[in-house]
Design an enzyme around this catalytic site. Structure first.
Site, short mmCIF file in Angstrom:
data_model
loop_
_atom_site.label_atom_id
_atom_site.label_comp_id
_atom_site.label_asym_id
_atom_site.label_seq_id
_atom_site.Cartn_x
_atom_site.Cartn_y
_atom_site.Cartn_z
CG ASP A 59 -0.13 -0.22 2.52
OD1 ASP A 59 1.08 0.04 2.52
OD2 ASP A 59 -0.73 -0.67 3.52
CG HIS A 112 10.30 5.74 10.03
ND1 HIS A 112 10.66 6.66 9.08
CD2 HIS A 112 9.64 4.76 9.37
CE1 HIS A 112 10.22 6.25 7.90
NE2 HIS A 112 9.60 5.09 8.05
CG HIS A 134 6.07 4.62 10.32
ND1 HIS A 134 5.35 4.78 9.16
CD2 HIS A 134 5.99 3.30 10.61
CE1 HIS A 134 4.88 3.61 8.77
NE2 HIS A 134 5.24 2.70 9.64
#
Ligand code: UD1
Ligand code: UDP
Length: 376
Positions: free
Chosen positions: A98, A242, A209
């Site tokens: 996605d 992240h 994130h």
């Protein structure tokens, strides 16, 4: 018999982890020519996975820019794919999940009238802004795809509800379980860098994130973690942060230098998976962790309002807690003080697969190419 050419395209860390088992299986098939294309929407985080699984891309678009936005990734992938597709003329383009890479690569293939196979197809929240932009990316990719590899029955049902014909859908399991089972082993020893973590303490493994959590929601998440660590002296937070500067800067500002908080660089998949297996519980807004942690018997508190992965919620090992500070604090506290509650959630369940998803996917790809040759 030469069956054809399959082009596997991915760009971010999770796509790479989940496509690595598919690439490995495809490369075992002599009759299929495999091409690996990385958009490098992620750079360092992608390269960590390529190294671990020994994947050498045939094309590397090297697109990542710091603080890139959705427009630049999407157009970069679309334009970059055009030249590669025209040159290579694959018989099938395989995308995963996605991300913006997923959708733009599928669109680029569609513009060349090349069929698309979608791995991890059919996940839905049915809220177009949550997760954003992933929900729309996967729904649009589903519209473009010819072959849909759904990880679970529920994902297949979502596709059927959107009128995808059943003969174009295969329930395969999720390839993340293939990658995890390939990686976790009992005799693993951590590489240098994690010595500061006291594994005699209870480790809360944290990742965050998601775009929709940027800003105040992430502040709330971090505030809840501070409350928990202050209350429980035997609790430590391990947080591989992240690379996104929006996440990184806030984590440093709020959590940097605090006792029993370990802000780490993104970990290679191998140490990360073992850290997960040695943690007490996981607090995350990630998609992939919701699939991995249940199979390791780790309770997961999901820091989101929606999930496209309700299977482990139904099985009782994952709980959707949202991003309100008090709610996160209360739910995590309950698992820290109530052992019955903890044990109920800490069952190893595996609704996402048995480690053979990639094999099933490649079997169907062979069949697809075979039938295609016959129809020329
Ligand atoms: C992307 C995906 C998201 C996926 C996530 C997995 C989109 C829109 N988002 O979000 O679906 O869940 O990856 O992690 O496709 N950066 C680095 N080095 C890296 C990776 C990222 O420095 O190796 C920094 C760069 O400044 C980059 C920024 O992070 O511009 C954001 O990367 P991007 O891929 O746009 O978004 P993610 O939040 O990582
Ligand atoms: N992961 C990793 N190192 C880390 C953090 C996560 O290898 O430091 C792995 C994790 O096991 C999972 C994947 O990265 O397989 C999840 O990636 P991310 O959270 O970036 O994306 P999402 O799953 O939300 O799309």
């Amino acid at each position: 018999m030469h069956l054809g050419k399959v082009m596997v395209v991915f760009g971010t860390r999770p796509e790479a982890i989940k496509m690595a088992p598919v690439v490995k299986e495809l490369k075992k098939v002599e009759d299929i020519e495999t091409r690996v294309v990385v958009t490098a929407q992620h750079r360092e985080m992608l390269d960590q996975v390529l190294d671990l699984f020994h994947i050498v891309p045939d094309y590397d678009m090297n697109l990542m820019k710091h603080r890139q936005d959705l427009y630049s990734i999407t157009t970069g992938v679309l334009n970059g794919m055009k030249d590669i597709l025209i040159k290579e003329k694959p018989d099938l383009v395989l995308v995963h999940g996605d991300t913006s890479t997923t959708f733009a690569a599928a669109l680029a293939a569609f513009y060349q009238m090349i069929p698309v196979g979608h791995v991890e197809a059919g996940l839905r929240t049915r809220n177009k802004y949550s997760p954003f932009p992933e929900e729309m990316n996967r729904a649009l990719t589903g519209r473009l795809a010819e072959l849909h590899f759904a990880p679970t029955d529920l994902a297949r049902d979502n596709l059927l509800a959107e009128s995808v014909p059943s003969f174009k859908i295969w329930v395969t399991g999720n390839t993340v379980i293939d990658a995890l089972l390939d990686t976790v082993r009992p005799d693993y020893e951590f590489p240098p860098g994690l010595e500061a973590i006291d594994f005699n303490h209870r480790i809360l493994l944290v990742t965050a994130h998601r775009r929709e959590n940027w800003g105040n929601r992430m502040r709330d998440i971090f505030s809840a973690l501070i409350e928990l660590v202050e209350e429980f002296p035997d609790v430590e937070v391990a947080f591989p942060v992240h690379k996104n500067p929006i996440v990184h800067d806030l984590a440093q500002e709020m959590l940097g230098g605090r006792e029993r908080f370990h802000l780490l660089e993104p970990l290679d998949y191998e140490p990360f998976a073992h850290l997960m297996s040695r943690s007490y519980m996981v607090l995350t807004d990630s998609g992939g962790l919701q699939e991995e942690a249940p199979s390791l018997g780790k309770p997961v508190l999901v820091l989101r309002d929606t999930t496209e992965r309700p299977e482990a919620v139904d099985a009782g090992t994952v709980k959707l807690v949202g991003t309100v500070q008090e709610k996160i604090y209360n739910e995590a506290r309950r698992l820290l003080i109530n052992q019955d509650e903890y044990q109920r959630m800490a069952q190893a369940v595996n609704p996402y697969g048995d480690g053979k998803a990639a094999r099933r996917i490649v079997k169907e790809i062979k069949e697809f190419l075979y039938v295609r040759i016959g129809s020329y």
